[in-house]
Design a protein around this motif. Structure first.
Motif, PDB file in Angstrom:
ATOM      1  N   LEU A  59       0.852  -1.183   0.000  1.00 46.62           N
ATOM      2  CA  LEU A  59       0.000   0.000   0.000  1.00 46.62           C
ATOM      3  C   LEU A  59       0.888   1.233   0.000  1.00 46.62           C
ATOM      4  CD1 LEU A  59      -2.331  -1.217   2.875  1.00 46.62           C
ATOM      5  CD2 LEU A  59      -2.784  -1.395   0.430  1.00 46.62           C
ATOM      6  N   SER A  60       0.681   2.131  -0.973  1.00 47.73           N
ATOM      7  CA  SER A  60       1.504   3.332  -1.040  1.00 47.73           C
ATOM      8  C   SER A  60       0.845   4.356  -1.953  1.00 47.73           C
ATOM      9  CB  SER A  60       2.896   2.989  -1.578  1.00 47.73           C
ATOM     10  OG  SER A  60       3.699   4.133  -1.659  1.00 47.73           O
ATOM     11  N   GLU A  61       0.829   5.607  -1.516  1.00 44.77           N
ATOM     12  CA  GLU A  61       0.384   6.738  -2.322  1.00 44.77           C
ATOM     13  C   GLU A  61      -0.973   6.498  -2.984  1.00 44.77           C
ATOM     14  OE1 GLU A  61       3.551   7.625  -5.021  1.00 44.77           O
ATOM     15  OE2 GLU A  61       4.930   8.130  -3.407  1.00 44.77           O
ATOM     16  N   GLY A  62      -1.942   5.993  -2.231  1.00 45.29           N
ATOM     17  CA  GLY A  62      -3.282   5.823  -2.763  1.00 45.29           C
ATOM     18  C   GLY A  62      -3.462   4.648  -3.695  1.00 45.29           C
ATOM     19  N   ARG A  63      -2.458   3.785  -3.783  1.00 45.56           N
ATOM     20  CA  ARG A  63      -2.552   2.604  -4.646  1.00 45.56           C
ATOM     21  C   ARG A  63      -2.280   1.361  -3.822  1.00 45.56           C
ATOM     22  NH1 ARG A  63      -1.933   3.175 -10.271  1.00 45.56           N
ATOM     23  NH2 ARG A  63      -0.951   1.142 -10.285  1.00 45.56           N
ATOM     24  N   GLY A  64      -2.837   0.279  -4.243  1.00 38.56           N
ATOM     25  CA  GLY A  64      -2.598  -0.995  -3.588  1.00 38.56           C
ATOM     26  C   GLY A  64      -2.271  -2.058  -4.620  1.00 38.56           C
ATOM     27  N   VAL A  65      -1.338  -2.929  -4.270  1.00 33.84           N
ATOM     28  CA  VAL A  65      -0.979  -4.058  -5.134  1.00 33.84           C
ATOM     29  C   VAL A  65      -1.062  -5.313  -4.284  1.00 33.84           C
ATOM     30  CG1 VAL A  65       0.797  -5.106  -6.573  1.00 33.84           C
ATOM     31  CG2 VAL A  65       0.580  -2.618  -6.510  1.00 33.84           C
ATOM     32  N   VAL A  66      -1.846  -6.268  -4.736  1.00 33.98           N
ATOM     33  CA  VAL A  66      -1.990  -7.540  -4.050  1.00 33.98           C
ATOM     34  C   VAL A  66      -1.500  -8.620  -5.002  1.00 33.98           C
ATOM     35  CG1 VAL A  66      -3.587  -9.170  -2.981  1.00 33.98           C
ATOM     36  CG2 VAL A  66      -3.992  -6.708  -2.776  1.00 33.98           C
ATOM     37  N   THR A  67      -0.549  -9.431  -4.541  1.00 33.33           N
ATOM     38  CA  THR A  67      -0.019 -10.511  -5.365  1.00 33.33           C
ATOM     39  C   THR A  67      -0.165 -11.824  -4.620  1.00 33.33           C
ATOM     40  OG1 THR A  67       1.578  -9.019  -6.397  1.00 33.33           O
ATOM     41  CG2 THR A  67       2.000 -11.378  -6.615  1.00 33.33           C
ATOM     42  N   LEU A  68      -0.757 -12.788  -5.266  1.00 32.92           N
ATOM     43  CA  LEU A  68      -0.884 -14.138  -4.740  1.00 32.92           C
ATOM     44  C   LEU A  68      -0.033 -15.055  -5.592  1.00 32.92           C
ATOM     45  CD1 LEU A  68      -2.238 -16.284  -2.914  1.00 32.92           C
ATOM     46  CD2 LEU A  68      -4.059 -16.412  -4.629  1.00 32.92           C
ATOM     47  N   ILE A  69       0.886 -15.756  -4.951  1.00 32.36           N
ATOM     48  CA  ILE A  69       1.699 -16.753  -5.660  1.00 32.36           C
ATOM     49  C   ILE A  69       1.149 -18.113  -5.265  1.00 32.36           C
ATOM     50  CG2 ILE A  69       3.999 -17.695  -6.059  1.00 32.36           C
ATOM     51  CD1 ILE A  69       5.092 -14.988  -4.989  1.00 32.36           C
ATOM     52  N   ILE A  70       0.667 -18.835  -6.253  1.00 26.38           N
ATOM     53  CA  ILE A  70       0.131 -20.166  -5.994  1.00 26.38           C
ATOM     54  C   ILE A  70       0.498 -21.069  -7.172  1.00 26.38           C
ATOM     55  CG2 ILE A  70      -2.153 -19.640  -6.947  1.00 26.38           C
ATOM     56  CD1 ILE A  70      -3.263 -21.354  -4.582  1.00 26.38           C
ATOM     57  N   ASP A  71       1.010 -22.242  -6.861  1.00 24.41           N
ATOM     58  CA  ASP A  71       1.494 -23.179  -7.880  1.00 24.41           C
ATOM     59  C   ASP A  71       2.511 -22.501  -8.796  1.00 24.41           C
ATOM     60  OD1 ASP A  71      -0.090 -25.218  -6.860  1.00 24.41           O
ATOM     61  OD2 ASP A  71      -1.775 -24.698  -8.168  1.00 24.41           O
ATOM     62  N   ALA A  72       3.403 -21.702  -8.203  1.00 21.20           N
ATOM     63  CA  ALA A  72       4.495 -21.008  -8.899  1.00 21.20           C
ATOM     64  C   ALA A  72       4.003 -20.003  -9.940  1.00 21.20           C
ATOM     65  CB  ALA A  72       5.466 -22.004  -9.522  1.00 21.20           C
ATOM     66  N   ALA A  73       2.752 -19.569  -9.857  1.00 20.33           N
ATOM     67  CA  ALA A  73       2.210 -18.554 -10.761  1.00 20.33           C
ATOM     68  C   ALA A  73       1.851 -17.314  -9.950  1.00 20.33           C
ATOM     69  CB  ALA A  73       0.977 -19.084 -11.487  1.00 20.33           C
ATOM     70  N   PHE A  74       2.124 -16.137 -10.528  1.00 18.79           N
ATOM     71  CA  PHE A  74       1.834 -14.865  -9.880  1.00 18.79           C
ATOM     72  C   PHE A  74       0.493 -14.334 -10.376  1.00 18.79           C
ATOM     73  CE2 PHE A  74       5.914 -13.498  -7.934  1.00 18.79           C
ATOM     74  CZ  PHE A  74       6.686 -14.572  -8.335  1.00 18.79           C
ATOM     75  N   HIS A  75      -0.400 -14.016  -9.453  1.00 20.36           N
ATOM     76  CA  HIS A  75      -1.686 -13.394  -9.765  1.00 20.36           C
ATOM     77  C   HIS A  75      -1.664 -12.031  -9.076  1.00 20.36           C
ATOM     78  CE1 HIS A  75      -3.370 -17.355 -10.945  1.00 20.36           C
ATOM     79  NE2 HIS A  75      -2.532 -17.785 -10.009  1.00 20.36           N
ATOM     80  N   THR A  76      -1.728 -10.960  -9.857  1.00 24.51           N
ATOM     81  CA  THR A  76      -1.562  -9.622  -9.293  1.00 24.51           C
ATOM     82  C   THR A  76      -2.773  -8.750  -9.588  1.00 24.51           C
ATOM     83  OG1 THR A  76       0.832  -9.765  -9.535  1.00 24.51           O
ATOM     84  CG2 THR A  76      -0.086  -7.573  -9.270  1.00 24.51           C
ATOM     85  N   LEU A  77      -3.234  -8.045  -8.562  1.00 26.43           N
ATOM     86  CA  LEU A  77      -4.322  -7.086  -8.687  1.00 26.43           C
ATOM     87  C   LEU A  77      -3.784  -5.725  -8.257  1.00 26.43           C
ATOM     88  CD1 LEU A  77      -7.372  -6.467  -9.113  1.00 26.43           C
ATOM     89  CD2 LEU A  77      -7.661  -6.941  -6.688  1.00 26.43           C
ATOM     90  N   VAL A  78      -3.951  -4.716  -9.105  1.00 29.52           N
ATOM     91  CA  VAL A  78      -3.517  -3.359  -8.798  1.00 29.52           C
ATOM     92  C   VAL A  78      -4.759  -2.484  -8.773  1.00 29.52           C
ATOM     93  CG1 VAL A  78      -2.137  -1.387  -9.572  1.00 29.52           C
ATOM     94  CG2 VAL A  78      -1.320  -3.712  -9.981  1.00 29.52           C
ATOM     95  N   GLY A  79      -4.911  -1.671  -7.736  1.00 26.99           N
ATOM     96  CA  GLY A  79      -6.069  -0.788  -7.655  1.00 26.99           C
ATOM     97  C   GLY A  79      -5.699   0.552  -7.073  1.00 26.99           C
TER      98      GLY A  79
END
Length: 105
Positions: A59-79
């Motif tokens: 969380l920084s400067e009004g933005r959030g990045v959530v990353t889930l690593i599962i089965d060696a794959a990166f799933h990223t949500l930026v808002g």
């Protein structure tokens, strides 16, 4: 290194201070940590660091990045902190005005 039972937290404050701590995996502990920070601080949290699955939240400067690593794959949500109403097939939903999802392996 954190485990399934803890969350590693790093906070950079606007005045340059750096704090690092490990919290138990407990919603109230995370809520208390976030309540103690300034909206201008940068906060990073990692659950199950170095393992699979792993959850990272930044969380920084009004933005959030959530990353889930599962089965060696990166799933990223930026808002963003800015929100707006969006038409979703006939119903209006309230969501971040800027959101993107990515997947990579």
């Amino acid at each position: 290194m954190t485990s399934m039972n803890s969350i590693g937290c790093e906070i950079w404050s606007v005045d340059g201070d750096f704090f690092e701590q490990v919290l138990p995996v407990d919603r109230s502990a995370v809520d208390e940590l976030l309540a103690s920070t300034s909206p201008d601080d940068s906060v990073n949290m990692v659950w199950n660091d170095g393992e699979d699955p792993c959850l990272m939240i930044a969380l920084s400067e009004g933005r959030g990045v959530v990353t889930l690593i599962i089965d060696a794959a990166f799933h990223t949500l930026v808002g963003s902190a800015e929100v707006g109403d969006v038409d979703d097939g006939g119903r209006t939903i309230h969501r971040p005005a800027e959101a993107a999802y990515g997947f990579c392996r």
